[in-house]
Design an enzyme around this catalytic site. Structure first.
Site, mmCIF file in Angstrom:
data_model
loop_
_atom_site.group_PDB
_atom_site.id
_atom_site.type_symbol
_atom_site.label_atom_id
_atom_site.label_comp_id
_atom_site.label_asym_id
_atom_site.label_seq_id
_atom_site.Cartn_x
_atom_site.Cartn_y
_atom_site.Cartn_z
ATOM 1 N N CYS A 14 2.543 -0.194 2.698
ATOM 2 C CA CYS A 14 2.062 -0.044 1.502
ATOM 3 C C CYS A 14 1.816 1.271 1.072
ATOM 4 O O CYS A 14 2.063 1.890 2.155
ATOM 5 C CB CYS A 14 0.161 -0.654 1.687
ATOM 6 S SG CYS A 14 -0.617 0.409 2.666
ATOM 7 N N CYS A 98 -5.735 7.399 3.092
ATOM 8 C CA CYS A 98 -5.734 6.454 2.011
ATOM 9 C C CYS A 98 -6.322 6.670 1.209
ATOM 10 O O CYS A 98 -7.385 6.485 0.895
ATOM 11 C CB CYS A 98 -5.188 5.121 2.490
ATOM 12 S SG CYS A 98 -5.076 3.904 0.652
ATOM 13 N N GLU A 128 -11.570 2.605 9.983
ATOM 14 C CA GLU A 128 -11.590 3.006 8.732
ATOM 15 C C GLU A 128 -13.709 2.696 8.519
ATOM 16 O O GLU A 128 -14.312 3.427 7.786
ATOM 17 C CB GLU A 128 -11.237 1.760 8.087
ATOM 18 C CG GLU A 128 -11.283 1.969 6.368
ATOM 19 C CD GLU A 128 -10.552 1.327 5.670
ATOM 20 O OE1 GLU A 128 -11.536 0.444 4.420
ATOM 21 O OE2 GLU A 128 -9.854 0.519 5.839
ATOM 22 N N CYS A 195 -8.248 -3.437 -0.799
ATOM 23 C CA CYS A 195 -7.240 -3.105 -1.288
ATOM 24 C C CYS A 195 -5.885 -4.441 -2.006
ATOM 25 O O CYS A 195 -5.815 -5.259 -1.752
ATOM 26 C CB CYS A 195 -6.410 -2.135 -0.777
ATOM 27 S SG CYS A 195 -5.043 -2.827 0.474
ATOM 28 N N SER A 223 -3.731 -3.454 14.471
ATOM 29 C CA SER A 223 -3.921 -3.397 13.041
ATOM 30 C C SER A 223 -4.678 -4.574 12.712
ATOM 31 O O SER A 223 -4.413 -5.816 12.240
ATOM 32 C CB SER A 223 -2.316 -3.785 12.356
ATOM 33 O OG SER A 223 -2.043 -3.933 11.162
ATOM 34 N N SER A 224 -6.151 -4.356 11.724
ATOM 35 C CA SER A 224 -6.227 -5.147 10.934
ATOM 36 C C SER A 224 -6.328 -6.032 10.325
ATOM 37 O O SER A 224 -6.261 -7.419 9.849
ATOM 38 C CB SER A 224 -7.673 -4.446 10.651
ATOM 39 O OG SER A 224 -9.056 -5.663 9.950
ATOM 40 N N ASN A 225 -4.784 -5.654 9.214
ATOM 41 C CA ASN A 225 -4.558 -6.734 8.319
ATOM 42 C C ASN A 225 -2.956 -7.426 8.696
ATOM 43 O O ASN A 225 -3.232 -8.287 7.737
ATOM 44 C CB ASN A 225 -3.869 -5.602 7.063
ATOM 45 C CG ASN A 225 -2.687 -4.505 7.604
ATOM 46 O OD1 ASN A 225 -1.506 -4.922 7.145
ATOM 47 N ND2 ASN A 225 -2.803 -3.471 8.410
ATOM 48 N N SER A 267 1.581 -1.842 8.070
ATOM 49 C CA SER A 267 1.720 -0.394 8.853
ATOM 50 C C SER A 267 2.768 -1.117 9.735
ATOM 51 O O SER A 267 3.453 -0.083 10.394
ATOM 52 C CB SER A 267 0.590 -0.176 9.699
ATOM 53 O OG SER A 267 -0.059 -1.350 10.514
#
Length: 312
Positions: A14, A98, A128, A195, A223-225, A267
């Site tokens: 991203c 970010c 975060e 996001c 990685s959360s996403n 990521s």
């Protein structure tokens, strides 16, 4: 027998991740190694490993950074206290947070200034979330489940505000938001802060589910996403696997399937997707298709380096 690979679109990096990595590389060019980064710049072991080879040192504590060194804050952001401590230690600070996470920081600061208790919908101990929580003084709670939303106690139910971790899925937070709205009818900011890139990648996975029943998500376990992408795929009816690269794939996962879907977390570099595709082709896949998807045109300039006014 495996015949077809279908790629989700969009997938991978991203704009916030691109910005963070570009910031580190620019800092290396300007200052030379070593460059110190507080926490992983993004949650991907391949990205972190490549930067380490260039002379980047990733640390978990400011105390591990030499006085006067270049200190970069990761894309996940940091608390106000960490920022102040770093300034007090005399580091040359570069903030690679970010911009979308930074906007949540500013929301929380405004809510806190208005006297609100801030409820952060997100995962406990995620970098975060810790950074966001550290923008609200003492009146802040992290809400990770509907059960926590039901029992959280605030000093003034009429002065409550909420923000959301940017890398969650809407299905993760729908029930929590509903509970908070019921308990605190005047709550501010209950809209989602997930996001655009997170949502676009999740929507693309849902599209894949209409065509395949096995999903590979390229991304690191931290990685959360990326984890959310796998979960979205599973909820949509696919068997989902989170893999760092092709070496994580078990051939047995492909038995009985003619088509597989592949995506990547925000990521994860595209080159890892290509490696996975090549590996799958070695297992017999002939056709590689890419779904049409929403074009992302968001771009963030790299963070301003100390003494650099060219990008201000």
């Amino acid at each position: 027998m495996l015949n077809q690979i279908i790629l989700a679109n969009p997938r991978g990096f991203c704009a916030g991740v691109v910005r963070a990595i570009a910031t580190v590389r620019l800092a290396l060019e300007q200052y030379g190694a070593p460059i110190f980064v507080l926490h992983e710049i993004v949650h991907n072991k391949h990205v972190v490993g490549e930067l380490e080879e260039l002379g980047v040192v990733f640390v978990e504590e400011l105390a591990d950074i030499p006085q006067g060194a270049v200190c970069i804050f990761s894309a996940h952001g940091v608390s106000a206290a960490v920022q102040q401590q770093a300034q007090g230690l005399g580091f040359r600070i570069i903030d690679a947070t970010c911009p979308l996470v930074g906007s949540v920081h500013r929301m929380v600061e405004r809510y806190h200034a208005d006297g609100c208790t801030v409820l952060i919908i997100g995962h406990h101990r995620h970098p975060e979330v810790e950074g966001v929580a550290g923008r609200a003084g003492g009146q802040v709670f992290v809400i990770a489940t509907e059960e926590e939303a039901e029992v959280v106690q605030v000093s003034d139910p009429e002065r409550v505000a909420s923000v959301t971790q940017t890398t969650l899925s809407h299905s993760d937070i729908a029930g929590i938001r509903q509970k908070l709205g019921q308990r605190f009818p005047n709550i501010k900011g209950l809209q989602s802060n997930v996001c655009y890139a997170t949502q676009n990648r999740q929507n693309a996975v849902k599209e894949l589910a209409q065509k395949v029943d096995v999903l590979f998500v390229v991304g690191s376990k931290t990685s959360s996403n990326s984890n959310r992408l796998r979960e979205v795929g599973v909820r949509a009816g696919m068997t989902g696997y989170l893999i760092d690269d092709e070496s994580d794939i078990c051939p047995e996962w492909l038995q009985g399937h003619t088509s597989v879907g592949v995506t990547a977390g925000a990521s994860a570099p595209e080159r890892l997707v290509r490696r996975v595709v090549q590996w799958l082709q070695g297992q017999g896949a002939i056709v590689v298709k890419e779904l049409p998807g929403k074009e992302e045109q968001v771009f963030f300039k790299p963070a301003v380096l100390p003494g650099d006014v060219s990008s201000q």
